[in-house]
Design a protein around this motif. Structure first.
Motif, PDB file in Angstrom:
ATOM      1  N   MET A   1       0.915  -0.722  -0.070  1.00 26.50           N
ATOM      2  CA  MET A   1       0.318  -0.453  -0.129  1.00 26.50           C
ATOM      3  C   MET A   1       0.562   1.323  -0.029  1.00 26.50           C
ATOM      4  SD  MET A   1      -3.066   0.876   2.911  1.00 26.50           S
ATOM      5  CE  MET A   1      -4.407   1.651   2.293  1.00 26.50           C
ATOM      6  N   ALA A   2       0.229   2.655  -0.418  1.00 27.45           N
ATOM      7  CA  ALA A   2       1.316   3.776  -0.506  1.00 27.45           C
ATOM      8  C   ALA A   2       1.184   4.440   0.589  1.00 27.45           C
ATOM      9  CB  ALA A   2       0.976   4.180  -2.102  1.00 27.45           C
ATOM     10  N   THR A   3       2.337   4.781   0.781  1.00 24.71           N
ATOM     11  CA  THR A   3       2.162   5.748   1.933  1.00 24.71           C
ATOM     12  C   THR A   3       1.141   6.853   1.371  1.00 24.71           C
ATOM     13  OG1 THR A   3       3.778   7.255   1.518  1.00 24.71           O
ATOM     14  CG2 THR A   3       4.516   5.687   2.033  1.00 24.71           C
ATOM     15  N   THR A   4       0.704   8.217   2.607  1.00 28.40           N
ATOM     16  CA  THR A   4      -0.242   9.121   2.715  1.00 28.40           C
ATOM     17  C   THR A   4       0.634   9.695   1.528  1.00 28.40           C
ATOM     18  OG1 THR A   4      -1.479   8.524   4.525  1.00 28.40           O
ATOM     19  CG2 THR A   4      -1.085  10.469   3.707  1.00 28.40           C
ATOM     20  N   SER A   5       1.888  10.093   1.939  1.00 33.68           N
ATOM     21  CA  SER A   5       2.719  11.312   1.239  1.00 33.68           C
ATOM     22  C   SER A   5       2.337  10.792  -0.612  1.00 33.68           C
ATOM     23  CB  SER A   5       4.235  11.017   1.495  1.00 33.68           C
ATOM     24  OG  SER A   5       4.819  11.656   0.719  1.00 33.68           O
ATOM     25  N   TRP A   6       2.503   9.918  -0.800  1.00 35.92           N
ATOM     26  CA  TRP A   6       2.604   9.307  -1.783  1.00 35.92           C
ATOM     27  C   TRP A   6       1.152   9.620  -2.889  1.00 35.92           C
ATOM     28  CZ3 TRP A   6       5.517   8.451  -5.950  1.00 35.92           C
ATOM     29  CH2 TRP A   6       6.555   7.874  -5.918  1.00 35.92           C
ATOM     30  N   MET A   7       0.437   9.397  -1.873  1.00 35.26           N
ATOM     31  CA  MET A   7      -1.393  10.180  -2.455  1.00 35.26           C
ATOM     32  C   MET A   7      -1.678  10.873  -2.687  1.00 35.26           C
ATOM     33  SD  MET A   7      -3.502   6.614  -3.275  1.00 35.26           S
ATOM     34  CE  MET A   7      -1.512   6.562  -3.779  1.00 35.26           C
ATOM     35  N   GLU A   8      -1.020  11.694  -1.868  1.00 30.90           N
ATOM     36  CA  GLU A   8      -1.089  13.236  -1.645  1.00 30.90           C
ATOM     37  C   GLU A   8      -0.036  13.851  -3.145  1.00 30.90           C
ATOM     38  OE1 GLU A   8       0.579  14.974   2.178  1.00 30.90           O
ATOM     39  OE2 GLU A   8      -1.032  14.411   2.970  1.00 30.90           O
ATOM     40  N   LYS A  45      14.577  11.885 -18.447  1.00 33.51           N
ATOM     41  CA  LYS A  45      13.635  12.291 -19.815  1.00 33.51           C
ATOM     42  C   LYS A  45      12.643  11.684 -19.460  1.00 33.51           C
ATOM     43  CE  LYS A  45      16.974  13.511 -22.446  1.00 33.51           C
ATOM     44  NZ  LYS A  45      17.471  13.606 -24.180  1.00 33.51           N
ATOM     45  N   MET A  46      12.238  10.863 -18.567  1.00 35.37           N
ATOM     46  CA  MET A  46      11.039   9.803 -18.248  1.00 35.37           C
ATOM     47  C   MET A  46       9.745  10.691 -17.553  1.00 35.37           C
ATOM     48  SD  MET A  46      10.377   6.404 -16.488  1.00 35.37           S
ATOM     49  CE  MET A  46      11.118   5.183 -17.902  1.00 35.37           C
ATOM     50  N   GLN A  47       8.702  10.700 -18.245  1.00 37.24           N
ATOM     51  CA  GLN A  47       7.412  11.075 -17.735  1.00 37.24           C
ATOM     52  C   GLN A  47       6.081  10.495 -17.244  1.00 37.24           C
ATOM     53  OE1 GLN A  47       6.080  15.094 -19.464  1.00 37.24           O
ATOM     54  NE2 GLN A  47       7.905  15.802 -20.003  1.00 37.24           N
ATOM     55  N   VAL A  48       5.950  10.127 -16.608  1.00 36.68           N
ATOM     56  CA  VAL A  48       4.835   9.226 -16.042  1.00 36.68           C
ATOM     57  C   VAL A  48       3.308   9.702 -16.037  1.00 36.68           C
ATOM     58  CG1 VAL A  48       6.109   7.032 -15.812  1.00 36.68           C
ATOM     59  CG2 VAL A  48       5.092   8.482 -13.361  1.00 36.68           C
ATOM     60  N   LYS A  49       2.541   9.476 -16.269  1.00 33.44           N
ATOM     61  CA  LYS A  49       0.852  10.401 -16.038  1.00 33.44           C
ATOM     62  C   LYS A  49       0.683   8.532 -15.274  1.00 33.44           C
ATOM     63  CE  LYS A  49      -2.487  11.913 -18.160  1.00 33.44           C
ATOM     64  NZ  LYS A  49      -3.428  12.898 -19.263  1.00 33.44           N
ATOM     65  N   VAL A  50      -0.212   9.675 -13.641  1.00 34.61           N
ATOM     66  CA  VAL A  50      -1.305   9.062 -12.925  1.00 34.61           C
ATOM     67  C   VAL A  50      -1.648   8.633 -13.952  1.00 34.61           C
ATOM     68  CG1 VAL A  50      -2.182   8.921 -11.496  1.00 34.61           C
ATOM     69  CG2 VAL A  50      -0.341  10.534 -11.042  1.00 34.61           C
ATOM     70  N   MET A  51      -2.714   7.273 -14.296  1.00 37.71           N
ATOM     71  CA  MET A  51      -3.589   6.822 -15.305  1.00 37.71           C
ATOM     72  C   MET A  51      -4.625   6.177 -14.012  1.00 37.71           C
ATOM     73  SD  MET A  51      -2.439   7.764 -17.773  1.00 37.71           S
ATOM     74  CE  MET A  51      -3.572   7.059 -19.396  1.00 37.71           C
ATOM     75  N   GLN A  52      -4.398   5.887 -12.572  1.00 34.83           N
ATOM     76  CA  GLN A  52      -5.599   5.302 -12.160  1.00 34.83           C
ATOM     77  C   GLN A  52      -5.363   5.371 -10.610  1.00 34.83           C
ATOM     78  OE1 GLN A  52      -5.811   2.068  -9.935  1.00 34.83           O
ATOM     79  NE2 GLN A  52      -7.167   2.654  -8.218  1.00 34.83           N
ATOM     80  N   LEU A  53      -6.441   6.168  -9.799  1.00 34.36           N
ATOM     81  CA  LEU A  53      -5.566   6.091  -8.256  1.00 34.36           C
ATOM     82  C   LEU A  53      -7.034   6.711  -7.481  1.00 34.36           C
ATOM     83  CD1 LEU A  53      -3.367   7.636  -6.463  1.00 34.36           C
ATOM     84  CD2 LEU A  53      -4.867   9.973  -6.897  1.00 34.36           C
ATOM     85  N   ASP A  54      -6.670   5.020  -6.146  1.00 35.74           N
ATOM     86  CA  ASP A  54      -7.644   4.817  -5.527  1.00 35.74           C
ATOM     87  C   ASP A  54      -7.352   5.461  -4.443  1.00 35.74           C
ATOM     88  OD1 ASP A  54      -9.295   3.490  -3.747  1.00 35.74           O
ATOM     89  OD2 ASP A  54      -9.742   2.184  -4.931  1.00 35.74           O
ATOM     90  N   GLU A  55      -7.637   6.587  -3.906  1.00 34.87           N
ATOM     91  CA  GLU A  55      -6.498   6.538  -2.171  1.00 34.87           C
ATOM     92  C   GLU A  55      -7.536   6.402  -1.329  1.00 34.87           C
ATOM     93  OE1 GLU A  55      -6.518  11.265  -2.395  1.00 34.87           O
ATOM     94  OE2 GLU A  55      -7.859  10.924  -4.069  1.00 34.87           O
ATOM     95  N   GLY A  56      -8.586   5.377  -1.319  1.00 38.14           N
ATOM     96  CA  GLY A  56      -9.045   4.092  -0.183  1.00 38.14           C
ATOM     97  C   GLY A  56      -7.916   3.133  -0.016  1.00 38.14           C
ATOM     98  N   SER A  57      -8.126   2.752  -1.338  1.00 33.22           N
ATOM     99  CA  SER A  57      -7.149   1.425  -1.461  1.00 33.22           C
ATOM    100  C   SER A  57      -5.303   1.709  -1.411  1.00 33.22           C
ATOM    101  CB  SER A  57      -6.716   0.662  -2.087  1.00 33.22           C
ATOM    102  OG  SER A  57      -7.032   1.419  -3.577  1.00 33.22           O
ATOM    103  N   GLY A  58      -5.121   2.829  -1.586  1.00 30.45           N
ATOM    104  CA  GLY A  58      -4.047   3.063  -2.272  1.00 30.45           C
ATOM    105  C   GLY A  58      -3.317   2.427  -3.643  1.00 30.45           C
ATOM    106  N   GLU A  59      -3.604   1.702  -4.424  1.00 28.97           N
ATOM    107  CA  GLU A  59      -3.411   1.930  -5.673  1.00 28.97           C
ATOM    108  C   GLU A  59      -3.294   2.702  -6.461  1.00 28.97           C
ATOM    109  OE1 GLU A  59      -5.226  -2.333  -7.092  1.00 28.97           O
ATOM    110  OE2 GLU A  59      -6.793  -2.273  -4.667  1.00 28.97           O
ATOM    111  N   PHE A  60      -2.813   2.426  -7.395  1.00 29.98           N
ATOM    112  CA  PHE A  60      -2.405   4.006  -8.443  1.00 29.98           C
ATOM    113  C   PHE A  60      -2.280   3.220  -9.981  1.00 29.98           C
ATOM    114  CE2 PHE A  60       1.475   4.393  -5.793  1.00 29.98           C
ATOM    115  CZ  PHE A  60       2.631   4.060  -7.296  1.00 29.98           C
ATOM    116  N   SER A  61      -2.169   3.208 -10.963  1.00 32.64           N
ATOM    117  CA  SER A  61      -1.119   3.105 -11.583  1.00 32.64           C
ATOM    118  C   SER A  61      -0.881   4.030 -12.707  1.00 32.64           C
ATOM    119  CB  SER A  61      -1.963   2.791 -13.154  1.00 32.64           C
ATOM    120  OG  SER A  61      -3.221   2.395 -13.605  1.00 32.64           O
TER     121      SER A  61
END
Length: 67
Positions: A1-8, A45-61
């Motif tokens: 599970m991602a930390t709160t800091s990551w989710m923020e 030079k890499m960039q990523v785009k947040v495609m999905q974020l579930d702050e409740g479970s901490g899951e993201f893609s």
């Protein structure tokens, strides 16, 4: 599970940057230390785009671009 800091940070990227995040490479002084500290880091030079974020479970893609 991602930390709160990551989710923020991911939520901020979605709200202010259309989900875009620039990637850095970070090398730990001691990868077994808790908490870890950074020995050195460098931008990429890499960039990523947040495609999905579930702050409740901490899951993201993320989807990578520009490498």
């Amino acid at each position: 599970m991602a930390t709160t800091s990551w989710m923020e940070k991911l939520r901020w990227a979605l709200d202010h940057c259309d989900g875009w995040v620039k990637v850095i490479i970070a090398i730990a002084k001691d990868k077994n230390a808790k908490p870890r500290s950074i020995k050195e880091c460098a931008p990429t030079k890499m960039q990523v785009k947040v495609m999905q974020l579930d702050e409740g479970s901490g899951e993201f893609s993320l989807e990578a671009f520009g490498f």
